[in-house]
Design a protein around this motif. Structure first.
Motif, PDB file in Angstrom:
ATOM      1  N   TYR A  30     -49.187 -69.517  47.245  1.00  0.00           N
ATOM      2  CA  TYR A  30     -48.432 -68.463  46.579  1.00  0.00           C
ATOM      3  C   TYR A  30     -48.662 -67.194  47.383  1.00  0.00           C
ATOM      4  O   TYR A  30     -49.643 -66.475  47.185  1.00  0.00           O
ATOM      5  CB  TYR A  30     -48.891 -68.274  45.129  1.00  0.00           C
ATOM      6  N   TRP A  31     -47.768 -66.922  48.333  1.00  0.00           N
ATOM      7  CA  TRP A  31     -47.962 -65.831  49.284  1.00  0.00           C
ATOM      8  C   TRP A  31     -48.145 -64.484  48.613  1.00  0.00           C
ATOM      9  O   TRP A  31     -49.033 -63.714  48.972  1.00  0.00           O
ATOM     10  CB  TRP A  31     -46.775 -65.756  50.256  1.00  0.00           C
ATOM     11  N   ARG A  32     -47.295 -64.156  47.645  1.00  0.00           N
ATOM     12  CA  ARG A  32     -47.350 -62.829  47.017  1.00  0.00           C
ATOM     13  C   ARG A  32     -48.666 -62.587  46.281  1.00  0.00           C
ATOM     14  O   ARG A  32     -49.096 -61.462  46.128  1.00  0.00           O
ATOM     15  CB  ARG A  32     -46.184 -62.647  46.049  1.00  0.00           C
ATOM     16  N   GLU A  34     -51.679 -81.115  33.898  1.00  0.00           N
ATOM     17  CA  GLU A  34     -51.908 -80.605  35.254  1.00  0.00           C
ATOM     18  C   GLU A  34     -52.262 -79.130  35.198  1.00  0.00           C
ATOM     19  O   GLU A  34     -51.744 -78.383  34.372  1.00  0.00           O
ATOM     20  CB  GLU A  34     -50.653 -80.778  36.113  1.00  0.00           C
ATOM     21  N   PHE A  35     -53.124 -78.712  36.119  1.00  0.00           N
ATOM     22  CA  PHE A  35     -53.468 -77.300  36.212  1.00  0.00           C
ATOM     23  C   PHE A  35     -52.421 -76.594  37.064  1.00  0.00           C
ATOM     24  O   PHE A  35     -52.056 -77.068  38.137  1.00  0.00           O
ATOM     25  CB  PHE A  35     -54.854 -77.107  36.829  1.00  0.00           C
ATOM     26  N   ARG A  36     -51.949 -75.459  36.578  1.00  0.00           N
ATOM     27  CA  ARG A  36     -50.955 -74.642  37.286  1.00  0.00           C
ATOM     28  C   ARG A  36     -51.411 -73.186  37.277  1.00  0.00           C
ATOM     29  O   ARG A  36     -52.044 -72.744  36.333  1.00  0.00           O
ATOM     30  CB  ARG A  36     -49.600 -74.697  36.588  1.00  0.00           C
ATOM     31  N   VAL A  37     -51.052 -72.447  38.320  1.00  0.00           N
ATOM     32  CA  VAL A  37     -51.341 -71.013  38.377  1.00  0.00           C
ATOM     33  C   VAL A  37     -50.111 -70.280  37.860  1.00  0.00           C
ATOM     34  O   VAL A  37     -48.992 -70.517  38.322  1.00  0.00           O
ATOM     35  CB  VAL A  37     -51.678 -70.552  39.812  1.00  0.00           C
ATOM     36  N   LYS A  38     -50.309 -69.395  36.884  1.00  0.00           N
ATOM     37  CA  LYS A  38     -49.234 -68.606  36.276  1.00  0.00           C
ATOM     38  C   LYS A  38     -49.676 -67.147  36.203  1.00  0.00           C
ATOM     39  O   LYS A  38     -50.863 -66.843  36.243  1.00  0.00           O
ATOM     40  CB  LYS A  38     -48.927 -69.090  34.849  1.00  0.00           C
ATOM     41  N   ARG A  39     -48.704 -66.253  36.089  1.00  0.00           N
ATOM     42  CA  ARG A  39     -49.009 -64.834  35.876  1.00  0.00           C
ATOM     43  C   ARG A  39     -48.731 -64.494  34.416  1.00  0.00           C
ATOM     44  O   ARG A  39     -47.714 -64.897  33.866  1.00  0.00           O
ATOM     45  CB  ARG A  39     -48.173 -63.935  36.786  1.00  0.00           C
ATOM     46  N   VAL A  94     -45.337 -66.239  33.697  1.00  0.00           N
ATOM     47  CA  VAL A  94     -44.325 -66.253  34.744  1.00  0.00           C
ATOM     48  C   VAL A  94     -44.669 -67.376  35.707  1.00  0.00           C
ATOM     49  O   VAL A  94     -45.787 -67.446  36.231  1.00  0.00           O
ATOM     50  CB  VAL A  94     -44.264 -64.901  35.489  1.00  0.00           C
ATOM     51  N   ASN A  95     -43.705 -68.269  35.925  1.00  0.00           N
ATOM     52  CA  ASN A  95     -43.866 -69.359  36.874  1.00  0.00           C
ATOM     53  C   ASN A  95     -43.807 -68.766  38.277  1.00  0.00           C
ATOM     54  O   ASN A  95     -42.813 -68.137  38.652  1.00  0.00           O
ATOM     55  CB  ASN A  95     -42.745 -70.391  36.662  1.00  0.00           C
ATOM     56  N   LEU A  96     -44.841 -68.935  39.081  1.00  0.00           N
ATOM     57  CA  LEU A  96     -44.912 -68.330  40.405  1.00  0.00           C
ATOM     58  C   LEU A  96     -43.981 -68.995  41.412  1.00  0.00           C
ATOM     59  O   LEU A  96     -43.647 -68.407  42.429  1.00  0.00           O
ATOM     60  CB  LEU A  96     -46.346 -68.368  40.926  1.00  0.00           C
ATOM     61  N   GLU A  97     -43.555 -70.199  41.128  1.00  0.00           N
ATOM     62  CA  GLU A  97     -42.691 -70.918  42.066  1.00  0.00           C
ATOM     63  C   GLU A  97     -41.243 -70.455  41.996  1.00  0.00           C
ATOM     64  O   GLU A  97     -40.560 -70.373  42.998  1.00  0.00           O
ATOM     65  CB  GLU A  97     -42.787 -72.422  41.807  1.00  0.00           C
ATOM     66  N   ASN A  98     -40.773 -70.132  40.777  1.00  0.00           N
ATOM     67  CA  ASN A  98     -39.366 -69.759  40.645  1.00  0.00           C
ATOM     68  C   ASN A  98     -39.145 -68.436  39.903  1.00  0.00           C
ATOM     69  O   ASN A  98     -38.010 -68.012  39.745  1.00  0.00           O
ATOM     70  CB  ASN A  98     -38.573 -70.887  39.960  1.00  0.00           C
ATOM     71  N   GLY A  99     -40.198 -67.802  39.416  1.00  0.00           N
ATOM     72  CA  GLY A  99     -40.083 -66.512  38.742  1.00  0.00           C
ATOM     73  C   GLY A  99     -39.589 -66.575  37.311  1.00  0.00           C
ATOM     74  O   GLY A  99     -39.392 -65.538  36.672  1.00  0.00           O
ATOM     75  N   LEU A 100     -39.390 -67.776  36.773  1.00  0.00           N
ATOM     76  CA  LEU A 100     -38.895 -67.906  35.405  1.00  0.00           C
ATOM     77  C   LEU A 100     -39.976 -67.587  34.389  1.00  0.00           C
ATOM     78  O   LEU A 100     -41.152 -67.907  34.581  1.00  0.00           O
ATOM     79  CB  LEU A 100     -38.364 -69.315  35.159  1.00  0.00           C
ATOM     80  N   LYS A 101     -39.554 -66.964  33.286  1.00  0.00           N
ATOM     81  CA  LYS A 101     -40.476 -66.663  32.190  1.00  0.00           C
ATOM     82  C   LYS A 101     -40.642 -67.906  31.333  1.00  0.00           C
ATOM     83  O   LYS A 101     -39.678 -68.621  31.059  1.00  0.00           O
ATOM     84  CB  LYS A 101     -39.925 -65.529  31.333  1.00  0.00           C
TER      85      LYS A 101
END
Length: 129
Positions: free
Chosen positions: A37-39, A69-74, A84-91
């Motif tokens: 996740y570059w940003r 599954e473990f996922r990184v979210k904001r 916020v899904n970091l892969e596609n920006g969807l809420k």
């Protein structure tokens, strides 16, 4: 008999990353990032320090357990708390405490530190040149 060394006042303790990076040892986990996740400054294989005892603030990066599954979210608070899904920006809607049991809650912990291998040179100041 002699005089004490003047350097005794400057004796320092050894550096301990445990003391610097871990506030709650019994609630802290080390995890490896599976994706880049570059940003957010996370490279695949980065070491994530995750504290499961912290309450997230607006903008915190979280490790969430979604469908096993473990996922990184904001985490965002406005207009209502959501992820916020970091892969596609969807809420993504964040379930509240009264909508399920504690085992249904997706938030595993708050990412407090991201440790990358600097030898790779992945973070360039000007990636276009």
């Amino acid at each position: 008999m002699g005089f004490p060394s003047p350097a005794q006042d400057y004796v320092e303790e050894r550096i301990s990353l445990d003391k610097r990076l871990i506030s709650h040892p019994s609630a802290t986990y080390f995890m490896r990032a599976g994706a880049t996740y570059w940003r957010e400054g996370i490279l695949a294989g980065s070491l994530l320090v995750v504290d499961s005892s912290l309450t997230p603030n607006d903008g915190s990066l979280l490790v969430c357990c979604i469908e096993g599954e473990f996922r990184v979210k904001r985490y965002r608070t406005h207009p209502m708390p959501h992820l916020v899904n970091l892969e596609n920006g969807l809420k993504e809607r964040l379930r509240t405490g009264d909508e399920g049991t504690d085992s249904d809650r997706p938030v595993f912990g708050v990412i407090t530190y991201i440790i990358n291998d600097a030898r790779a040179g992945e973070f360039d100041d000007c990636p276009v040149m």
